[in-house]
Design a protein around this motif. Sequence first.
Motif, PDB file in Angstrom:
ATOM      1  N   THR A  71       7.893   0.824  -3.781  1.00 17.19           N
ATOM      2  CA  THR A  71       6.538   0.794  -3.236  1.00 17.19           C
ATOM      3  C   THR A  71       6.324  -0.424  -2.348  1.00 17.19           C
ATOM      4  O   THR A  71       6.661  -1.547  -2.714  1.00 17.19           O
ATOM      5  CB  THR A  71       5.503   0.786  -4.372  1.00 17.19           C
ATOM      6  OG1 THR A  71       5.695   1.940  -5.186  1.00 17.19           O
ATOM      7  CG2 THR A  71       4.085   0.797  -3.816  1.00 17.19           C
ATOM      8  N   SER A  73       3.464  -1.704   1.070  1.00 11.39           N
ATOM      9  CA  SER A  73       2.264  -1.306   1.802  1.00 11.39           C
ATOM     10  C   SER A  73       2.028  -2.202   3.006  1.00 11.39           C
ATOM     11  O   SER A  73       2.545  -3.313   3.109  1.00 11.39           O
ATOM     12  CB  SER A  73       1.033  -1.336   0.885  1.00 11.39           C
ATOM     13  OG  SER A  73       0.779  -2.649   0.413  1.00 11.39           O
ATOM     14  N   GLN A  99       5.361   3.474   8.772  1.00 11.79           N
ATOM     15  CA  GLN A  99       5.096   4.506   7.775  1.00 11.79           C
ATOM     16  C   GLN A  99       6.047   5.684   7.960  1.00 11.79           C
ATOM     17  O   GLN A  99       6.605   6.211   6.992  1.00 11.79           O
ATOM     18  CB  GLN A  99       3.644   4.977   7.868  1.00 11.79           C
ATOM     19  CG  GLN A  99       3.266   5.997   6.802  1.00 11.79           C
ATOM     20  CD  GLN A  99       1.810   6.407   6.898  1.00 11.79           C
ATOM     21  OE1 GLN A  99       1.428   7.123   7.817  1.00 11.79           O
ATOM     22  NE2 GLN A  99       1.002   5.971   5.942  1.00 11.79           N
ATOM     23  N   ALA A 104       5.872   3.811   4.003  1.00  6.05           N
ATOM     24  CA  ALA A 104       4.943   2.772   3.571  1.00  6.05           C
ATOM     25  C   ALA A 104       3.540   3.320   3.370  1.00  6.05           C
ATOM     26  O   ALA A 104       3.085   4.201   4.100  1.00  6.05           O
ATOM     27  CB  ALA A 104       4.902   1.645   4.608  1.00  6.05           C
ATOM     28  N   LEU A 105       2.849   2.788   2.362  1.00  4.46           N
ATOM     29  CA  LEU A 105       1.410   2.998   2.249  1.00  4.46           C
ATOM     30  C   LEU A 105       0.730   2.186   3.340  1.00  4.46           C
ATOM     31  O   LEU A 105       1.143   1.063   3.638  1.00  4.46           O
ATOM     32  CB  LEU A 105       0.907   2.535   0.878  1.00  4.46           C
ATOM     33  CG  LEU A 105       1.547   3.180  -0.350  1.00  4.46           C
ATOM     34  CD1 LEU A 105       1.132   2.431  -1.607  1.00  4.46           C
ATOM     35  CD2 LEU A 105       1.161   4.648  -0.442  1.00  4.46           C
ATOM     36  N   TYR A 107      -3.097   0.805   4.500  1.00  6.62           N
ATOM     37  CA  TYR A 107      -4.523   0.623   4.216  1.00  6.62           C
ATOM     38  C   TYR A 107      -5.188   0.051   5.467  1.00  6.62           C
ATOM     39  O   TYR A 107      -4.723  -0.941   6.032  1.00  6.62           O
ATOM     40  CB  TYR A 107      -4.723  -0.313   3.035  1.00  6.62           C
ATOM     41  CG  TYR A 107      -4.630   0.378   1.691  1.00  6.62           C
ATOM     42  CD1 TYR A 107      -5.708   0.426   0.829  1.00  6.62           C
ATOM     43  CD2 TYR A 107      -3.444   0.998   1.284  1.00  6.62           C
ATOM     44  CE1 TYR A 107      -5.637   1.064  -0.406  1.00  6.62           C
ATOM     45  CE2 TYR A 107      -3.356   1.645   0.056  1.00  6.62           C
ATOM     46  CZ  TYR A 107      -4.459   1.673  -0.784  1.00  6.62           C
ATOM     47  OH  TYR A 107      -4.377   2.313  -1.995  1.00  6.62           O
ATOM     48  N   ARG A 146      -0.553   8.996   2.300  1.00  7.66           N
ATOM     49  CA  ARG A 146      -0.077   7.629   2.136  1.00  7.66           C
ATOM     50  C   ARG A 146      -0.930   6.630   2.932  1.00  7.66           C
ATOM     51  O   ARG A 146      -0.480   5.510   3.199  1.00  7.66           O
ATOM     52  CB  ARG A 146       1.392   7.521   2.568  1.00  7.66           C
ATOM     53  CG  ARG A 146       2.308   8.540   1.889  1.00  7.66           C
ATOM     54  CD  ARG A 146       3.763   8.253   2.139  1.00  7.66           C
ATOM     55  NE  ARG A 146       4.182   7.017   1.505  1.00  7.66           N
ATOM     56  CZ  ARG A 146       4.440   6.878   0.196  1.00  7.66           C
ATOM     57  NH1 ARG A 146       4.301   7.900  -0.618  1.00  7.66           N
ATOM     58  NH2 ARG A 146       4.830   5.722  -0.288  1.00  7.66           N
ATOM     59  N   THR A 147      -2.149   7.025   3.256  1.00  4.90           N
ATOM     60  CA  THR A 147      -3.025   6.170   4.052  1.00  4.90           C
ATOM     61  C   THR A 147      -4.422   6.182   3.461  1.00  4.90           C
ATOM     62  O   THR A 147      -4.930   7.249   3.082  1.00  4.90           O
ATOM     63  CB  THR A 147      -3.105   6.659   5.510  1.00  4.90           C
ATOM     64  OG1 THR A 147      -1.786   6.779   6.042  1.00  4.90           O
ATOM     65  CG2 THR A 147      -3.906   5.692   6.380  1.00  4.90           C
ATOM     66  N   PRO A 201      -4.346  -2.664  -1.772  1.00  4.89           N
ATOM     67  CA  PRO A 201      -3.235  -1.758  -2.117  1.00  4.89           C
ATOM     68  C   PRO A 201      -2.619  -2.070  -3.483  1.00  4.89           C
ATOM     69  O   PRO A 201      -2.275  -1.148  -4.236  1.00  4.89           O
ATOM     70  CB  PRO A 201      -2.225  -1.992  -0.989  1.00  4.89           C
ATOM     71  CG  PRO A 201      -3.040  -2.488   0.146  1.00  4.89           C
ATOM     72  CD  PRO A 201      -4.131  -3.315  -0.461  1.00  4.89           C
ATOM     73  N   GLU A 205      -2.476   0.456  -6.524  1.00  2.00           N
ATOM     74  CA  GLU A 205      -1.162   1.007  -6.842  1.00  2.00           C
ATOM     75  C   GLU A 205      -0.362   0.184  -7.839  1.00  2.00           C
ATOM     76  O   GLU A 205       0.670   0.648  -8.337  1.00  2.00           O
ATOM     77  CB  GLU A 205      -0.333   1.137  -5.556  1.00  2.00           C
ATOM     78  CG  GLU A 205      -0.960   2.002  -4.483  1.00  2.00           C
ATOM     79  CD  GLU A 205      -0.904   3.473  -4.807  1.00  2.00           C
ATOM     80  OE1 GLU A 205      -0.099   3.862  -5.693  1.00  2.00           O
ATOM     81  OE2 GLU A 205      -1.658   4.248  -4.180  1.00  2.00           O
ATOM     82  N   THR A 210       3.215  -6.424   0.084  1.00  2.00           N
ATOM     83  CA  THR A 210       2.292  -5.978   1.122  1.00  2.00           C
ATOM     84  C   THR A 210       2.543  -6.791   2.381  1.00  2.00           C
ATOM     85  O   THR A 210       2.731  -8.010   2.307  1.00  2.00           O
ATOM     86  CB  THR A 210       0.829  -6.165   0.677  1.00  2.00           C
ATOM     87  OG1 THR A 210       0.581  -5.365  -0.464  1.00  2.00           O
ATOM     88  CG2 THR A 210      -0.140  -5.774   1.783  1.00  2.00           C
TER      89      THR A 210
END
Length: 393
Positions: A71, A73, A99, A104-105, A107, A146-147, A201, A205, A210
């Motif tokens: 994970t 972000s 992404q 990738a997440l 935000y 994922r956004t 994030p 999560e 990040t």
Amino acid sequence: MPATDDFTVTPYAVEGDIDYDRLLEQFGADALSPEQKARFPSPTHPLVRREVFYAERDVDPFLDAASEGTTHSIVTGRGPSGPMHIGHVFPFYFAKHLQDQTGALVYIPFSDDEKYFLKDNSLEEISDYTRENLLDLLAIGFDPERTRIVVDTADADVVYPLATAFAKEVTQSTVDATYGDPENIGLSFYPAVQATHLLLPQLVEGRHPTLVPIAVDQDPHVRVCRDIAAKQRYDVDKPGALLSKFLPSLEGPGKMSSSGDEASILLSDDRETVFEKIRTHAFSGGQTSIDEHRRRGGNPEIDVSYRLLYYFFEESDERLERLAREYRDGTLLSGELKDIAAEKIADFLDAHQERRESLDSLEAELEPYRLTADERRAARERAGFPANALIQQ
């Protein structure tokens, strides 16, 4: 706050001819190393390989997670104080690129409250800009699974509780030292809201790396947030940062602006307008006459049309090198270089506008990108708010 006789760079003002190396010393950030650039997923985005993103804070944990498939972000936001121009949008296209490559997440916080504190716009004007800017962000085509897009005033049920927790970690003296004397108490409080954006994030999560790809003037927000995370009262890591240079103003040095009298290329501009703005306003590195240019050549390093191609609008390194060589030896004229840049930018905007026009209503398009009830609850609980708090679920 970095301000010298030569230039000023703060979250609220950028002026002068910026010395990016000196800015790193003042901010205490590190140059992005060749080894770090090589670790970005292949093909490496031009913004990285050409050192538009030129500095970093703790980028390695993000790169580790991206390569390992764990994970990770990205947070990069928007302050909706006017229509978006090409300088605003390139960090979002970069985030979309990562992404697509790494899963990738992403935000995307919308700081509509900050812009009300900072600008002379009414709340209604800020709301209108927010709606228009959101449509431009949705047109980029992020993966809705994922956004997450968070608007401070619309998502106050999660933003305000988290900012309340983080505000207790920031003293007024820290705000004053980092930002200068705030114009109002809203701006005094706002670093806690920015910390909420950057830590959200992980609060949704769970703890993970990040990365904040952001223009270098926004680095103070990252520094304050990292100080909050370092206190270890919350189960979060300090966010890393990837700091970029500014897309040049059409008039020359300094970042492109959508306010004041400076011309800028808006995401809504049609082809004719793009060509007119580039031909009329783009600062030239050429000579004062064709004969003189043929004899002495031009300087691509200060030519805005070339810089726009270099930063974002020309994918091919080989073509860029050829254009620079021909410009220096005088075989490529300033007007020809302007038209090359205008064509590339107009093509980019045509595609962006086509995607935007194909969108449904804002409410329908935005819904898949909003935080779910479970995500809101998880973020509040990780920040210390009990599950039975009197907050709308």
